[in-house]
Design an enzyme around this catalytic site. Structure first.
Site, PDB file in Angstrom:
ATOM      1  N   ARG A 192     -21.605  52.855  54.018  1.00 22.46           N
ATOM      2  CA  ARG A 192     -21.416  52.244  55.339  1.00 22.46           C
ATOM      3  C   ARG A 192     -22.751  51.800  55.954  1.00 22.46           C
ATOM      4  O   ARG A 192     -22.990  51.983  57.146  1.00 22.46           O
ATOM      5  CB  ARG A 192     -20.681  53.166  56.299  1.00 22.46           C
ATOM      6  CG  ARG A 192     -19.477  53.886  55.710  1.00 22.46           C
ATOM      7  CD  ARG A 192     -18.495  52.935  55.083  1.00 22.46           C
ATOM      8  NE  ARG A 192     -17.342  53.659  54.523  1.00 22.46           N
ATOM      9  CZ  ARG A 192     -16.368  53.053  53.863  1.00 22.46           C
ATOM     10  NH1 ARG A 192     -16.388  51.754  53.666  1.00 22.46           N
ATOM     11  NH2 ARG A 192     -15.365  53.737  53.395  1.00 22.46           N
ATOM     12  N   ASN A 234     -21.155  62.748  51.813  1.00 24.30           N
ATOM     13  CA  ASN A 234     -20.525  62.813  50.485  1.00 24.30           C
ATOM     14  C   ASN A 234     -21.687  63.106  49.542  1.00 24.30           C
ATOM     15  O   ASN A 234     -22.301  62.224  48.967  1.00 24.30           O
ATOM     16  CB  ASN A 234     -19.840  61.491  50.158  1.00 24.30           C
ATOM     17  CG  ASN A 234     -18.756  61.183  51.181  1.00 24.30           C
ATOM     18  OD1 ASN A 234     -18.006  62.063  51.587  1.00 24.30           O
ATOM     19  ND2 ASN A 234     -18.697  59.941  51.633  1.00 24.30           N
ATOM     20  N   LYS A 311     -19.820  68.547  54.642  1.00 23.88           N
ATOM     21  CA  LYS A 311     -18.483  67.951  54.656  1.00 23.88           C
ATOM     22  C   LYS A 311     -17.707  68.676  53.563  1.00 23.88           C
ATOM     23  O   LYS A 311     -18.047  68.558  52.373  1.00 23.88           O
ATOM     24  CB  LYS A 311     -18.583  66.455  54.360  1.00 23.88           C
ATOM     25  CG  LYS A 311     -17.244  65.766  54.164  1.00 23.88           C
ATOM     26  CD  LYS A 311     -17.428  64.257  54.005  1.00 23.88           C
ATOM     27  CE  LYS A 311     -16.130  63.536  53.734  1.00 23.88           C
ATOM     28  NZ  LYS A 311     -16.287  62.073  53.649  1.00 23.88           N
ATOM     29  N   GLU A 315     -11.617  64.298  52.328  1.00 26.93           N
ATOM     30  CA  GLU A 315     -11.715  63.102  51.489  1.00 26.93           C
ATOM     31  C   GLU A 315     -12.201  63.439  50.083  1.00 26.93           C
ATOM     32  O   GLU A 315     -13.096  62.780  49.546  1.00 26.93           O
ATOM     33  CB  GLU A 315     -12.616  62.058  52.151  1.00 26.93           C
ATOM     34  CG  GLU A 315     -12.089  61.620  53.507  1.00 26.93           C
ATOM     35  CD  GLU A 315     -12.841  60.446  54.116  1.00 26.93           C
ATOM     36  OE1 GLU A 315     -14.061  60.376  53.954  1.00 26.93           O
ATOM     37  OE2 GLU A 315     -12.179  59.610  54.754  1.00 26.93           O
ATOM     38  N   ASP A 388     -11.361  58.435  63.536  1.00 17.15           N
ATOM     39  CA  ASP A 388     -12.538  58.105  62.741  1.00 17.15           C
ATOM     40  C   ASP A 388     -13.368  56.966  63.325  1.00 17.15           C
ATOM     41  O   ASP A 388     -13.306  55.844  62.831  1.00 17.15           O
ATOM     42  CB  ASP A 388     -12.080  57.718  61.326  1.00 17.15           C
ATOM     43  CG  ASP A 388     -13.226  57.695  60.348  1.00 17.15           C
ATOM     44  OD1 ASP A 388     -14.357  57.911  60.776  1.00 17.15           O
ATOM     45  OD2 ASP A 388     -12.973  57.462  59.160  1.00 17.15           O
ATOM     46  N   GLU A 416     -19.471  50.617  61.164  1.00 20.24           N
ATOM     47  CA  GLU A 416     -18.463  50.542  60.102  1.00 20.24           C
ATOM     48  C   GLU A 416     -17.163  49.924  60.600  1.00 20.24           C
ATOM     49  O   GLU A 416     -16.511  49.159  59.895  1.00 20.24           O
ATOM     50  CB  GLU A 416     -18.209  51.963  59.575  1.00 20.24           C
ATOM     51  CG  GLU A 416     -17.096  52.046  58.572  1.00 20.24           C
ATOM     52  CD  GLU A 416     -16.827  53.474  58.098  1.00 20.24           C
ATOM     53  OE1 GLU A 416     -17.509  54.414  58.557  1.00 20.24           O
ATOM     54  OE2 GLU A 416     -15.927  53.647  57.266  1.00 20.24           O
ATOM     55  N   TRP A 565      -4.700  55.979  55.495  1.00 19.57           N
ATOM     56  CA  TRP A 565      -5.720  54.950  55.333  1.00 19.57           C
ATOM     57  C   TRP A 565      -5.152  53.568  55.631  1.00 19.57           C
ATOM     58  O   TRP A 565      -5.835  52.574  55.471  1.00 19.57           O
ATOM     59  CB  TRP A 565      -6.251  54.929  53.881  1.00 19.57           C
ATOM     60  CG  TRP A 565      -7.093  56.105  53.525  1.00 19.57           C
ATOM     61  CD1 TRP A 565      -7.657  57.013  54.380  1.00 19.57           C
ATOM     62  CD2 TRP A 565      -7.493  56.512  52.204  1.00 19.57           C
ATOM     63  NE1 TRP A 565      -8.366  57.947  53.681  1.00 19.57           N
ATOM     64  CE2 TRP A 565      -8.281  57.674  52.337  1.00 19.57           C
ATOM     65  CE3 TRP A 565      -7.259  55.999  50.923  1.00 19.57           C
ATOM     66  CZ2 TRP A 565      -8.841  58.336  51.240  1.00 19.57           C
ATOM     67  CZ3 TRP A 565      -7.811  56.659  49.826  1.00 19.57           C
ATOM     68  CH2 TRP A 565      -8.599  57.814  49.990  1.00 19.57           C
TER      69      TRP A 565
HETATM   70  C1  BDP Z   1     -15.338  57.469  57.178  1.00 23.49           C
HETATM   71  C2  BDP Z   1     -16.114  56.625  56.222  1.00 23.49           C
HETATM   72  C3  BDP Z   1     -16.500  57.377  54.972  1.00 23.49           C
HETATM   73  C4  BDP Z   1     -17.212  58.656  55.375  1.00 23.49           C
HETATM   74  C5  BDP Z   1     -16.314  59.454  56.296  1.00 23.49           C
HETATM   75  C6  BDP Z   1     -16.965  60.711  56.839  1.00 23.49           C
HETATM   76  O1  BDP Z   1     -15.335  55.504  55.866  1.00 23.49           O
HETATM   77  O2  BDP Z   1     -17.315  56.550  54.204  1.00 23.49           O
HETATM   78  O3  BDP Z   1     -17.554  59.390  54.253  1.00 23.49           O
HETATM   79  O4  BDP Z   1     -16.007  58.678  57.426  1.00 23.49           O
HETATM   80  O5  BDP Z   1     -17.287  60.735  58.015  1.00 23.49           O
HETATM   81  O6  BDP Z   1     -15.271  56.788  58.385  1.00 23.49           O
HETATM   82  O7  BDP Z   1     -17.135  61.657  56.101  1.00 23.49           O
END
Ligand code: BDP
Length: 732
Positions: A192, A234, A311, A315, A388, A416, A565
């Site tokens: 992003r 991530n 995190k 996801e 988000d 983003e 999503w």
């Molecule tokens: C989302 C993004 C993703 C991030 C995630 C996060 O699309 O790329 O890894 O947030 O905050 O908005 O972990």
């Protein structure tokens, strides 16, 4: 423009070196945005004219790396602004002296009346006073870092053309951890990211220190940011291996004089991936021991290491739930490993599972019940809204709901969901909106700001994080105006009571010009820009209507691996109406808020219209407060959003000649892109929702340029920042 910092050299040598390099730089460099808001260009106000006539002298405390950085900055700033190089003097001998230091480093300031106890560890005073008969400026603090912050504050006054006659500034942050989270990968791609590749050149670290690192630190310190997480949430376990820790230590050394601590994202499965263990179960003693030894190794290299950002179970990232444990089990294990060294854990609440009835509810569901079970060196990092980082969301219901747990705010500066770098969207109003919202957690006045700064429920950790928009583009943020989001984040993190309008004004003056006509028009543009984006993207409480690459509209998106999503999941448009029923007849997400807030959001009539479709499924013919039907009003909002961008373009073009052509032209081009894309958002959204509402556009409103199939066929999977899977999503 980097300022070399080395505590061993005398300050005077620095001043001279610095001034010489500035002379060369200012002759050769165009305005490409690299200097951010620290341009220090001469400004022709009266008090500065007067200052030019006599030389300024700096009386500084015993040098330390931080104080040296402060004096370097002051010298650089005064030289640029006044055109005169200040002398470094041992004591006040002439008019226009600047006393700069702490009571320890500069004992003469002990006799001055300063409310030291109000300054804390990072606060400062900037004052004009008379010292032994000489008009003098005092920049003082309890600590060297406070002095550096005070120096930037003083320079800001000069840059924004304020009078130096009667300066009385006393400022101290209410929030202790003010952190930039970079979502940067070790190979320099940025999740992003819209400003080029990552600024962190891990490959050449630790031996090559890119001068940018120093300028990054200066920029952060100038707004009070005191922490940086250089790697992606991530995460890669590789960042925890010894060679990479050595690289991180080199960055920490650069940042230390500027009061910036480094943190790391910690991949929960690292004990398996790089530690050779069979498990990452937080209750397993070998796992606990592995993390303890890892923490010891890190602190051996970086004694002031800040801690971990995690995190987990989100996801696809690993986490304690993989072993039937809770988020508290996971966070506490890391907290215990860091505790002896003073480190903290920022554990993210951004979690959701496939198949839940409402994605907006899941963070609250996972964390609320754990209130009170976290160690005191853990903070739960909560995004401003429950979904988000959308253009507008209600505040996250976890704010105020965990009185026994520190909750820190996370906002996103990289745009983003707000048009990437080419859309001019100043985020100050968004951040201000969330900070000022009343959670009613402990009765009226329980704002998110008070939750976050610990004044509502006291906690050892108080913090605000911004997901960075910084990259290696020459102008740092991909567009000139996105610099304002970095700047504004820092200023609001330091002092949540500042108004985003005042912040915008400071930034415009420092970045572009002090010309009142220019400032007035550009600030007005900035202040309206967030609402414009909300209008052309997701008006009236709609949310998450973008394509899977997050570029452009796709309200039709549906299917795929995860309903949460897709756009259709969020807008729920059908023949009857549009919006997500989160009241008791729907997902009942409203029940996660305090009763006063829940009552407001439960009521169709009382819900603010800006959040209407977030909380209610509303009939197309519902009468809005304006008297228009919902459908008509929706079309009007989209159209108004596009109109606002056209207005911004017009305003900007009327300012031609007011600033350098290089920056002017880039902003002009980007505004043209924004206008084109705002229209795309409007037309695609209206074309799609019309297939559900079956209603005509209100009279006088232009039809969409193309039909729905045209918009559905547009696909841009390789836009910056997109995740690789976006490439498989073009409609066949
Ligand atoms: C989302 C993004 C993703 C991030 C995630 C996060 O699309 O790329 O890894 O947030 O905050 O908005 O972990």
């Amino acid at each position: 423009m980097n300022s070399a910092v080395n505590g061993k050299r005398p300050l005077t040598a620095y001043a001279c070196l610095l001034v010489a390099s500035l002379c060369i730089a200012s002759q050769s460099r165009a305005e490409d945005g690299y200097e951010l808001w620290l341009r220090y260009k001469p400004i022709g106000t009266r008090q500065l004219e007067a200052s030019r006539e006599s030389t300024t002298e700096i009386v500084a405390g015993t040098p330390s790396p931080t104080l040296t950085a402060a004096v370097s900055e002051l010298t650089r700033g005064l030289f640029g602004l006044l055109g005169a190089s200040p002398a470094i003097a041992p004591t006040v001998t002439k008019d226009r002296s600047i006393l700069i230091g702490t009571p320890r480093s500069l004992p003469i300031i002990r006799q001055l009346e300063v409310k030291w106890d109000q300054l804390g560890a990072e606060g400062y005073v900037v004052r004009s006073l008379t010292y032994e008969g000489h008009p003098t400026i005092l920049i003082a603090a309890n600590s060297d870092i406070g002095v550096l912050y005070g120096t930037f504050s003083f320079l800001r006054l000069l840059q924004t053309g304020q009078s130096l006659q009667n300066i009385q500034v006393l400022s101290a942050p209410r929030v202790r951890y003010r952190i930039l989270d970079h979502w940067d990968n070790l190979g320099r791609s940025v999740e992003r990211g819209y400003a080029g590749e990552s600024i962190w050149d891990w490959h050449k670290l630790p031996d090559y220190i890119d001068p940018r690192y120093i300028d990054y630190a200066r920029a952060c310190a100038s707004v009070g940011i005191n922490g940086t997480v250089p790697n992606n949430v991530n995460a890669s376990s590789v960042s925890l291996t010894s060679p990479y820790l050595g690289k991180l230590a080199a960055l920490a050394n650069v940042f230390r004089p500027y009061g910036i601590r480094v943190y790391l994202t910690a991949k929960f499965s690292a004990p398996i991936e790089i530690g050779g263990l069979q498990t990452a179960d937080p209750l397993n003693p070998s796992v606990q021991d592995w993390w303890r030894r890892k923490a010891d190794e890190i602190y051996g290299l970086i004694p002031d290491f800040g801690g971990f950002l995690v995190k987990a179970n989100s996801e696809g990232e690993p986490g304690p739930q993989d072993y039937g444990r809770t988020h508290a089990d996971g966070a506490n294990m890391l907290a215990d490993a860091l505790a002896a060294h003073g480190g903290i854990v920022m554990w993210r609440a951004f979690v959701y599972r496939a198949g839940g009835d409402d994605r907006a509810k899941q963070g609250f569901e996972d964390f609320k019940r754990l209130d009170g079970s976290f160690r005191d060196n853990v903070t739960i990092q909560v995004k401003n809204g429950p979904i988000d980082f959308q253009p507008r969301e209600p505040f996250h219901p976890l704010f105020g709901a965990m009185p026994k747990t520190s909750t820190m705010l996370e906002v996103q500066l990289t745009k983003e969901y707000l048009g990437f770098a080419t859309h001019l969207v100043f985020l100050g109003p968004l951040i201000e909106e969330v900070l000022r919202t009343d959670t009613y957690a402990a009765g009226p006045g329980s704002t998110v700001a008070k939750v976050v700064d610990g004044s509502l429920f006291p906690h050892r950790i108080t913090g605000i994080a911004g997901v960075a928009n910084v990259g290696s583009d020459r102008n740092w943020t991909g567009s000139h105006f996105d610099q304002a989001n970095w700047y504004g984040f820092g200023r609001l993190a330091w002092d949540a009571s500042l108004s985003s309008r005042a912040i915008a004004e400071e930034w415009v003056r420092m970045t572009f010009s002090n010309d009142p006509a220019f400032v007035g028009r550009v600030v007005a543009m900035m202040m309206g820009s967030r609402e414009a984006a909300v209008n052309y993207m997701t008006p009236l409480g709609l949310t998450h209507q973008m394509s899977r690459s997050h570029y452009g509209p796709a309200p039709w998106s549906t299917g795929g691996p995860e309903a949460g999503w897709t756009s259709t999941y969020f807008a729920r448009a059908d023949e009857k109406g549009i919006g997500f029923d989160r009241t008791v007849t729907g997902s009942n997400a409203v029940a996660q808020y305090a009763p006063q807030v829940a009552a407001e959001f439960s009521s169709l009539k009382r819900t603010p219209e800006r959040l209407l479709l977030w909380f209610h499924h509303v009939p197309w013919d519902y009468r809005m407060r304006s008297g228009n039907t919902l459908w008509d009003e929706l079309v009007m909002h989209y159209t108004h959003g596009v109109q606002s961008v056209s207005d911004m373009r017009q305003t900007w073009s009327s300012l031609q000649g007011a600033i350098d052509s290089e920056r002017f032209e880039q902003v002009s081009s980007f505004l043209a892109i924004q206008e084109k894309e705002a229209k795309w958002w409007r037309d695609a959204s209206i074309a799609y929702f019309q297939t559900r509402s079956h209603r005509l556009l209100p009279s006088g409103f232009e039809p969409t340029e193309h039909d729905l199939s045209y918009y559905e066929a547009l696909c841009f999977p390789y836009v910056p920042g997109a995740r690789p899977e976006a490439s498989s999503l073009c409609k066949k």
